[in-house]
Design a protein around this motif. Structure first.
Motif, PDB file in Angstrom:
ATOM      1  N   ASP A   1       0.811  -1.218   0.000  1.00 29.08           N
ATOM      2  CA  ASP A   1       0.000   0.000   0.000  1.00 29.08           C
ATOM      3  C   ASP A   1       0.846   1.270   0.000  1.00 29.08           C
ATOM      4  O   ASP A   1       0.315   2.383  -0.038  1.00 29.08           O
ATOM      5  CB  ASP A   1      -0.965   0.016   1.182  1.00 29.08           C
ATOM      6  CG  ASP A   1      -0.263  -0.029   2.542  1.00 29.08           C
ATOM      7  OD1 ASP A   1       0.985   0.059   2.582  1.00 29.08           O
ATOM      8  OD2 ASP A   1      -0.963  -0.132   3.562  1.00 29.08           O
ATOM      9  N   GLY A   2       2.167   1.152   0.054  1.00 27.34           N
ATOM     10  CA  GLY A   2       3.030   2.316   0.021  1.00 27.34           C
ATOM     11  C   GLY A   2       2.898   3.232   1.218  1.00 27.34           C
ATOM     12  O   GLY A   2       3.215   4.414   1.142  1.00 27.34           O
ATOM     13  N   ALA A   3       2.468   2.701   2.346  1.00 25.22           N
ATOM     14  CA  ALA A   3       2.271   3.513   3.544  1.00 25.22           C
ATOM     15  C   ALA A   3       3.576   3.633   4.320  1.00 25.22           C
ATOM     16  O   ALA A   3       4.155   2.627   4.736  1.00 25.22           O
ATOM     17  CB  ALA A   3       1.197   2.897   4.439  1.00 25.22           C
ATOM     18  N   TYR A   4       4.023   4.871   4.522  1.00 20.17           N
ATOM     19  CA  TYR A   4       5.247   5.122   5.283  1.00 20.17           C
ATOM     20  C   TYR A   4       5.059   6.224   6.322  1.00 20.17           C
ATOM     21  O   TYR A   4       6.033   6.712   6.884  1.00 20.17           O
ATOM     22  CB  TYR A   4       6.390   5.492   4.328  1.00 20.17           C
ATOM     23  CG  TYR A   4       6.733   4.362   3.387  1.00 20.17           C
ATOM     24  CD1 TYR A   4       7.371   3.211   3.833  1.00 20.17           C
ATOM     25  CD2 TYR A   4       6.378   4.428   2.044  1.00 20.17           C
ATOM     26  CE1 TYR A   4       7.671   2.167   2.980  1.00 20.17           C
ATOM     27  CE2 TYR A   4       6.672   3.389   1.174  1.00 20.17           C
ATOM     28  CZ  TYR A   4       7.311   2.260   1.656  1.00 20.17           C
ATOM     29  OH  TYR A   4       7.592   1.220   0.804  1.00 20.17           O
ATOM     30  N   GLN A   5       3.843   6.609   6.589  1.00 19.02           N
ATOM     31  CA  GLN A   5       3.569   7.650   7.564  1.00 19.02           C
ATOM     32  C   GLN A   5       3.873   7.164   8.978  1.00 19.02           C
ATOM     33  O   GLN A   5       3.977   5.963   9.244  1.00 19.02           O
ATOM     34  CB  GLN A   5       2.105   8.078   7.463  1.00 19.02           C
ATOM     35  CG  GLN A   5       1.117   6.985   7.875  1.00 19.02           C
ATOM     36  CD  GLN A   5      -0.214   7.099   7.168  1.00 19.02           C
ATOM     37  OE1 GLN A   5      -0.321   6.837   5.983  1.00 19.02           O
ATOM     38  NE2 GLN A   5      -1.245   7.496   7.902  1.00 19.02           N
TER      39      GLN A   5
ATOM     40  N   PRO B   1       0.236  15.354   2.402  1.00 20.42           N
ATOM     41  CA  PRO B   1      -0.966  14.754   3.011  1.00 20.42           C
ATOM     42  C   PRO B   1      -1.649  13.727   2.117  1.00 20.42           C
ATOM     43  O   PRO B   1      -2.342  12.835   2.631  1.00 20.42           O
ATOM     44  CB  PRO B   1      -1.881  15.961   3.255  1.00 20.42           C
ATOM     45  CG  PRO B   1      -0.969  17.135   3.301  1.00 20.42           C
ATOM     46  CD  PRO B   1       0.145  16.823   2.352  1.00 20.42           C
ATOM     47  N   SER B   2      -1.478  13.812   0.806  1.00 24.56           N
ATOM     48  CA  SER B   2      -2.125  12.861  -0.088  1.00 24.56           C
ATOM     49  C   SER B   2      -1.570  11.453   0.072  1.00 24.56           C
ATOM     50  O   SER B   2      -2.178  10.481  -0.388  1.00 24.56           O
ATOM     51  CB  SER B   2      -1.975  13.311  -1.551  1.00 24.56           C
ATOM     52  OG  SER B   2      -0.641  13.174  -1.994  1.00 24.56           O
ATOM     53  N   ARG B   3      -0.422  11.336   0.709  1.00 23.47           N
ATOM     54  CA  ARG B   3       0.189  10.023   0.914  1.00 23.47           C
ATOM     55  C   ARG B   3      -0.236   9.372   2.229  1.00 23.47           C
ATOM     56  O   ARG B   3       0.199   8.270   2.538  1.00 23.47           O
ATOM     57  CB  ARG B   3       1.715  10.141   0.870  1.00 23.47           C
ATOM     58  CG  ARG B   3       2.245  10.551  -0.502  1.00 23.47           C
ATOM     59  CD  ARG B   3       3.755  10.724  -0.487  1.00 23.47           C
ATOM     60  NE  ARG B   3       4.260  11.129  -1.781  1.00 23.47           N
ATOM     61  CZ  ARG B   3       4.665  10.303  -2.746  1.00 23.47           C
ATOM     62  NH1 ARG B   3       4.624   8.992  -2.530  1.00 23.47           N
ATOM     63  NH2 ARG B   3       5.121  10.753  -3.892  1.00 23.47           N
ATOM     64  N   LEU B   4      -1.043  10.065   3.026  1.00 29.70           N
ATOM     65  CA  LEU B   4      -1.512   9.511   4.287  1.00 29.70           C
ATOM     66  C   LEU B   4      -2.678   8.566   4.037  1.00 29.70           C
ATOM     67  O   LEU B   4      -3.635   8.920   3.357  1.00 29.70           O
ATOM     68  CB  LEU B   4      -1.941  10.627   5.237  1.00 29.70           C
ATOM     69  CG  LEU B   4      -0.875  11.657   5.587  1.00 29.70           C
ATOM     70  CD1 LEU B   4      -1.425  12.661   6.588  1.00 29.70           C
ATOM     71  CD2 LEU B   4       0.381  10.981   6.140  1.00 29.70           C
ATOM     72  N   ILE B   5      -2.590   7.365   4.585  1.00 29.22           N
ATOM     73  CA  ILE B   5      -3.599   6.333   4.372  1.00 29.22           C
ATOM     74  C   ILE B   5      -4.536   6.294   5.574  1.00 29.22           C
ATOM     75  O   ILE B   5      -4.099   6.271   6.735  1.00 29.22           O
ATOM     76  CB  ILE B   5      -2.923   4.972   4.122  1.00 29.22           C
ATOM     77  CG1 ILE B   5      -2.155   5.038   2.789  1.00 29.22           C
ATOM     78  CG2 ILE B   5      -3.934   3.841   4.123  1.00 29.22           C
ATOM     79  CD1 ILE B   5      -1.408   3.784   2.440  1.00 29.22           C
ATOM     80  N   GLU B   6      -5.832   6.300   5.276  1.00 28.72           N
ATOM     81  CA  GLU B   6      -6.856   6.485   6.307  1.00 28.72           C
ATOM     82  C   GLU B   6      -6.812   5.402   7.378  1.00 28.72           C
ATOM     83  O   GLU B   6      -7.107   5.677   8.551  1.00 28.72           O
ATOM     84  CB  GLU B   6      -8.235   6.540   5.653  1.00 28.72           C
ATOM     85  CG  GLU B   6      -9.381   6.788   6.618  1.00 28.72           C
ATOM     86  CD  GLU B   6      -9.301   8.143   7.306  1.00 28.72           C
ATOM     87  OE1 GLU B   6      -9.814   8.248   8.436  1.00 28.72           O
ATOM     88  OE2 GLU B   6      -8.712   9.070   6.716  1.00 28.72           O
TER      89      GLU B   6
ATOM     90  N   GLU C   1      -3.525   6.046  14.653  1.00 33.83           N
ATOM     91  CA  GLU C   1      -2.123   5.957  15.056  1.00 33.83           C
ATOM     92  C   GLU C   1      -1.361   7.221  14.661  1.00 33.83           C
ATOM     93  O   GLU C   1      -0.459   7.666  15.375  1.00 33.83           O
ATOM     94  CB  GLU C   1      -1.457   4.731  14.436  1.00 33.83           C
ATOM     95  CG  GLU C   1      -1.980   3.397  14.949  1.00 33.83           C
ATOM     96  CD  GLU C   1      -3.117   2.854  14.095  1.00 33.83           C
ATOM     97  OE1 GLU C   1      -3.792   3.653  13.406  1.00 33.83           O
ATOM     98  OE2 GLU C   1      -3.315   1.616  14.109  1.00 33.83           O
ATOM     99  N   GLN C   2      -1.735   7.800  13.516  1.00 36.83           N
ATOM    100  CA  GLN C   2      -1.096   9.032  13.055  1.00 36.83           C
ATOM    101  C   GLN C   2      -1.326  10.167  14.050  1.00 36.83           C
ATOM    102  O   GLN C   2      -0.409  10.922  14.382  1.00 36.83           O
ATOM    103  CB  GLN C   2      -1.637   9.413  11.677  1.00 36.83           C
ATOM    104  CG  GLN C   2      -0.908  10.565  11.007  1.00 36.83           C
ATOM    105  CD  GLN C   2       0.461  10.182  10.508  1.00 36.83           C
ATOM    106  OE1 GLN C   2       0.740   9.007  10.290  1.00 36.83           O
ATOM    107  NE2 GLN C   2       1.326  11.156  10.324  1.00 36.83           N
ATOM    108  N   THR C   3      -2.527  10.276  14.529  1.00 29.37           N
ATOM    109  CA  THR C   3      -2.845  11.294  15.528  1.00 29.37           C
ATOM    110  C   THR C   3      -2.065  11.057  16.817  1.00 29.37           C
ATOM    111  O   THR C   3      -1.531  11.997  17.423  1.00 29.37           O
ATOM    112  CB  THR C   3      -4.355  11.299  15.820  1.00 29.37           C
ATOM    113  OG1 THR C   3      -5.061  11.609  14.625  1.00 29.37           O
ATOM    114  CG2 THR C   3      -4.696  12.307  16.903  1.00 29.37           C
ATOM    115  N   SER C   4      -1.951   9.794  17.210  1.00 28.94           N
ATOM    116  CA  SER C   4      -1.240   9.459  18.447  1.00 28.94           C
ATOM    117  C   SER C   4       0.234   9.830  18.376  1.00 28.94           C
ATOM    118  O   SER C   4       0.852  10.154  19.399  1.00 28.94           O
ATOM    119  CB  SER C   4      -1.378   7.964  18.753  1.00 28.94           C
ATOM    120  OG  SER C   4      -2.722   7.636  19.053  1.00 28.94           O
ATOM    121  N   ALA C   5       0.814   9.790  17.175  1.00 32.59           N
ATOM    122  CA  ALA C   5       2.236  10.075  17.023  1.00 32.59           C
ATOM    123  C   ALA C   5       2.589  11.502  17.419  1.00 32.59           C
ATOM    124  O   ALA C   5       3.757  11.795  17.704  1.00 32.59           O
ATOM    125  CB  ALA C   5       2.670   9.805  15.583  1.00 32.59           C
TER     126      ALA C   5
END
Length: 285
Positions: free
Chosen positions: A67-71, A205-210, A215-219
């Motif tokens: 999925d190319g997720a690296y956030q 932001p377009s690379r952020l996966i829903e 977890e993104q918020t928690s970071a």
């Protein structure tokens, strides 16, 4: 080296210590590898921990995510999934350097019941460094982040470039062994694109996966598990002004500590292993 499946990826990892010991999950950053913990793993093992250092997502021999997720949220989700796959308990601890620090902040805040304590190195909480990050001197240090947003990034990220980063970030340290490990991790175009992908997800932001939104918020939240933060006084990646201990502590949970390590740069766990290991083991005990 062993392999375990977590969060849909096959993670290769190094380990030391008793299988029934409390989990100590050690997460590396860029441009680095799991071998960055080669001095700490045996010390954790001697203290009774099951010390595990995975190669982060996209760093060979760990798989490249489809999925190319690296956030940061994806990295935190990986850490939580590894805790689950490795049968970690509530007595587990998590230790992260550079991008591993982002993962540590997120995992500890999102799933505090899984971790007893946390340690981060070289990257303070994002909210603690925002003011100083945009100073002229720090923007010069951070040129590579902006280069990585361009189509030239894949061509630029070769051995010579990585050698330059290590030379600038940890002045005087002989990184030849470490750079060899990095080149093994970035051995294919897909691995190189993955390492760059961490930085593209940071600013695009377009690379952020829903699926990693929570977890993104928690970071970027404070969390509740105490954190030991360590920063090298000669860090050429993030200058000490970005990691003022008093400022850092205002963005860490109650009971945390922030310390500047003398005679060390960005890769302080390799430059000053005895000092850094002592600080970490004292904190965990």
């Amino acid at each position: 080296m062993e392999v375990i499946k977590a969060n849909g990826l096959d993670f290769a990892y190094l380990s030391a210590g008793p299988e029934d010991g409390p989990l100590a999950l050690c997460l590396h950053g860029f441009p680095d590898s799991a071998h960055t913990w080669r001095h700490l793993l045996p010390e954790l093992a001697a203290a009774g921990y099951r010390a595990v250092a995975p190669f982060m997502r996209g760093y060979a021999p760990t798989g490249v995510p489809a999925d190319g997720a690296y956030q940061s949220g994806a990295l935190a989700a990986d850490a939580i999934a590894l805790h689950e796959a490795l049968n970690g308990g509530s007595d587990a601890v998590i230790i992260g350097h550079d991008w591993g620090a982002f993962a540590t902040y997120g995992a500890a805040a999102y799933a505090p019941d899984r971790w007893r304590r946390a340690v981060t190195l070289a990257v303070p909480p994002v909210n603690a460094m925002m003011g100083a990050f945009f100073s002229y001197e720090q923007l010069k240090r951070s040129f590579y982040i902006f280069l990585f947003q361009t189509p030239l990034a894949e061509m630029a990220l070769d051995r010579s470039f990585i050698e330059g980063l290590w030379r600038d970030w940890s002045p005087g340290y002989n990184a030849s062994e470490d750079i060899g490990h990095v080149m093994d991790c970035l051995s294919t175009p897909d691995n190189i694109a993955a390492a760059i992908g961490y930085y593209r997800a940071m600013l695009d932001p377009s690379r952020l996966i829903e699926r990693y939104a929570a977890e993104q918020t928690s970071a970027s939240t404070t969390g509740e598990r105490p954190v030991l933060y360590l920063h090298g006084v000669q860090d050429g990646c993030l200058g000490p002004g970005v990691a003022d201990p008093d400022t850092v502590l205002t963005h860490l949970p109650p009971g945390s500590r922030a310390e500047i390590v003398p005679d060390a740069g960005h890769f302080l766990q390799l430059e000053r292993p005895q000092d850094v290991n002592r600080r970490i083991l004292d904190w965990l005990s």
